[in-house]
Write a protein that holds these residues in place. Structure first.
Motif, PDB file in Angstrom:
ATOM      1  N   ASP A   1      86.167  75.428  47.757  1.00 34.35           N
ATOM      2  CA  ASP A   1      86.678  76.676  47.948  1.00 34.35           C
ATOM      3  C   ASP A   1      85.580  77.584  47.196  1.00 34.35           C
ATOM      4  OD1 ASP A   1      89.051  75.944  49.439  1.00 34.35           O
ATOM      5  OD2 ASP A   1      89.865  75.627  47.345  1.00 34.35           O
ATOM      6  N   HIS A   2      85.016  78.698  48.273  1.00 28.41           N
ATOM      7  CA  HIS A   2      84.127  79.670  47.782  1.00 28.41           C
ATOM      8  C   HIS A   2      83.004  79.285  47.156  1.00 28.41           C
ATOM      9  CE1 HIS A   2      87.485  82.179  49.222  1.00 28.41           C
ATOM     10  NE2 HIS A   2      88.092  81.770  48.716  1.00 28.41           N
ATOM     11  N   PRO A   3      82.277  78.110  47.631  1.00 25.78           N
ATOM     12  CA  PRO A   3      81.275  77.606  46.716  1.00 25.78           C
ATOM     13  C   PRO A   3      80.146  78.694  46.558  1.00 25.78           C
ATOM     14  CG  PRO A   3      81.070  76.764  49.023  1.00 25.78           C
ATOM     15  CD  PRO A   3      82.521  77.518  48.648  1.00 25.78           C
ATOM     16  N   GLY A   4      79.426  78.585  45.172  1.00 28.00           N
ATOM     17  CA  GLY A   4      78.496  79.606  44.899  1.00 28.00           C
ATOM     18  C   GLY A   4      78.854  80.993  44.728  1.00 28.00           C
ATOM     19  N   GLN A   5      79.743  81.405  45.134  1.00 32.17           N
ATOM     20  CA  GLN A   5      80.193  82.804  45.384  1.00 32.17           C
ATOM     21  C   GLN A   5      80.391  83.494  43.988  1.00 32.17           C
ATOM     22  OE1 GLN A   5      82.962  84.267  48.139  1.00 32.17           O
ATOM     23  NE2 GLN A   5      82.261  82.633  49.563  1.00 32.17           N
ATOM     24  N   VAL A   6      80.062  84.768  43.648  1.00 29.01           N
ATOM     25  CA  VAL A   6      80.447  85.501  42.437  1.00 29.01           C
ATOM     26  C   VAL A   6      81.986  85.968  42.647  1.00 29.01           C
ATOM     27  CG1 VAL A   6      79.940  87.521  41.203  1.00 29.01           C
ATOM     28  CG2 VAL A   6      78.008  86.176  42.193  1.00 29.01           C
ATOM     29  N   CYS A   7      82.547  85.930  41.708  1.00 24.97           N
ATOM     30  CA  CYS A   7      84.151  86.382  41.866  1.00 24.97           C
ATOM     31  C   CYS A   7      84.725  86.862  40.542  1.00 24.97           C
ATOM     32  CB  CYS A   7      84.759  85.094  42.522  1.00 24.97           C
ATOM     33  SG  CYS A   7      84.906  83.680  41.316  1.00 24.97           S
ATOM     34  N   PHE A   8      85.863  87.435  40.873  1.00 20.58           N
ATOM     35  CA  PHE A   8      86.608  87.425  39.486  1.00 20.58           C
ATOM     36  C   PHE A   8      87.181  86.320  39.087  1.00 20.58           C
ATOM     37  CE2 PHE A   8      87.223  91.971  41.597  1.00 20.58           C
ATOM     38  CZ  PHE A   8      86.403  92.578  40.659  1.00 20.58           C
ATOM     39  N   PRO A   9      87.532  85.981  37.845  1.00 21.53           N
ATOM     40  CA  PRO A   9      88.172  84.771  37.262  1.00 21.53           C
ATOM     41  C   PRO A   9      89.499  84.736  37.872  1.00 21.53           C
ATOM     42  CG  PRO A   9      88.243  86.429  35.671  1.00 21.53           C
ATOM     43  CD  PRO A   9      87.207  87.107  36.673  1.00 21.53           C
ATOM     44  N   GLY A  10      90.083  83.445  37.980  1.00 19.39           N
ATOM     45  CA  GLY A  10      91.165  83.212  38.499  1.00 19.39           C
ATOM     46  C   GLY A  10      91.507  82.117  39.266  1.00 19.39           C
ATOM     47  N   GLY A  11      92.670  81.724  40.042  1.00 22.76           N
ATOM     48  CA  GLY A  11      92.576  80.428  40.802  1.00 22.76           C
ATOM     49  C   GLY A  11      94.116  80.347  41.278  1.00 22.76           C
ATOM     50  N   SER A  12      94.339  79.153  41.622  1.00 21.99           N
ATOM     51  CA  SER A  12      95.654  78.889  42.202  1.00 21.99           C
ATOM     52  C   SER A  12      97.010  78.968  41.056  1.00 21.99           C
ATOM     53  CB  SER A  12      95.585  77.365  42.519  1.00 21.99           C
ATOM     54  OG  SER A  12      94.516  77.488  43.595  1.00 21.99           O
ATOM     55  N   SER A  13      97.925  79.150  41.768  1.00 21.21           N
ATOM     56  CA  SER A  13      99.031  79.108  40.860  1.00 21.21           C
ATOM     57  C   SER A  13      99.675  78.082  40.545  1.00 21.21           C
ATOM     58  CB  SER A  13     100.421  79.922  41.573  1.00 21.21           C
ATOM     59  OG  SER A  13     100.000  81.426  41.753  1.00 21.21           O
TER      60      SER A  13
END
Length: 228
Positions: free
Chosen positions: A72-84
Motif C-alpha cells: 500500500d502506497h509504496p515509496g510515498q511521503v505520508c503522515f504517520p499512521g495506519g490500519s485500526s
C-alpha cells in the motif's frame, strides 16, 4: 486508553493550533472533495497523525517516507499512521499506536487537538481519520527500517514557499495539490490535507497555480511512489 484520555504532558498547545483545530472541524474544503462521500462498508479503518511541532523556533509538520517494497502506497511521503486494530478503541489510539510503531515516538509527549471526519481513499480501500496533534520541540524519532525508510520534520514556512507549490494532474484529469520541499515530493491525500491546513492556518502564500505536472511525469522526476 480511551480517545478522550490521550493528552500527554507535552508542551502547552499554542493558541494558533487550538484555533486551527476548531476551524478544521467545519465543512469539507475543496482540497479534500476527492475524498468525500459515503465510506464503503468494506473500507479498512485507519488513522493518520498530523503532528505539529516547533523546531528551531519554527512550526513544522512530521512526514514519513514509506518503503518502496510495501503493498500500500509504496515509496510515498505520508503522515504517520495506519490500519485500526480491534483493541484501539478509536482513531486517536490508532494514530498514536501506529506512529509509535513506525518511528519510536513517545505518545506521552503528544497533545491531541482533535480528529476530523473519516475520509475515503477509494483507490486503496481505506477510510482514514486525520488526527491533529502537538508535540512541541518533539523527541527522538526514526524510521523502523522496514515500512518507514526516513522521518522528516518540515517547517510550515518551507511548505508555504511559493516555489514549493504545484498542482498534480491525475490520470482521470483531476488536479490536486503537490509540494516539493526538503527533497520530498508530497502528493495525493497527504498533499491535499497539507494544503488545506496551510490555508486554514493562514500560512498559505500566493503561488503559481498554473504550474501543473502530470502525476506520471512528476513521479519519474521526483520519486514519491507509483501513481494510483
Amino acid at each position: 486508553m480511551a480517545d478522550d484520555l490521550t493528552d500527554g504532558p507535552g508542551a502547552a498547545v499554542p493558541p494558533w493550533l487550538t484555533g486551527l483545530g476548531r476551524k478544521a472541524s467545519g465543512d469539507l474544503p475543496p482540497e479534500l472533495t476527492r475524498y468525500a462521500g459515503p465510506v464503503p462498508v468494506h473500507a479498512r479503518g485507519s488513522a493518520v497523525l498530523v503532528l505539529f511541532g516547533t523546531a528551531d523556533r519554527r512550526p513544522d509538520l512530521l512526514f514519513l517516507r514509506r518503503s518502496g517494497a510495501l503493498r500500500d502506497h509504496p515509496g510515498q511521503v505520508c503522515f504517520p499512521g495506519g490500519s485500526s486494530a480491534p483493541g484501539d478503541g478509536g482513531p486517536v489510539r490508532t494514530a498514536l499506536r501506529e506512529t509509535c510503531e513506525e518511528t519510536g515516538l513517545d505518545p506521552s509527549g503528544v497533545r491531541i487537538i482533535g480528529a476530523l471526519a473519516p475520509l475515503n481513499l477509494a483507490h486503496s480501500g481505506f477510510s482514514v481519520v486525520p488526527v491533529l496533534g502537538w508535540w512541541g520541540a518533539g523527541g527522538r524519532v526514526a524510521g523502523d527500517g522496514e515500512e518507514i525508510v526516513s522521518v522528516h520534520r518540515v517547517p510550515l514556512a518551507d511548505l508555504a514557499d511559493p516555489g514549493a507549490r504545484l498542482l498534480i494532474r491525475f490520470p482521470d484529469g483531476h488536479l490536486s495539490p503537490g509540494f516539493l520541499a526538503r527533497n520530498l515530493f508530497v502528493w495525493g491525500f497527504t498533499a491535499a490535507l497539507t494544503a488545506w491546513l496551510l490555508r486554514l492556518g493562514g500560512w498559505e502564500r500566493p503561488w503559481d497555480a498554473g504550474r501543473i505536472e502530470d502525476l506520471s511525469d512528476a513521479r519519474r522526476r521526483y520519486g514519491g511512489g507509483p501513481p494510483p
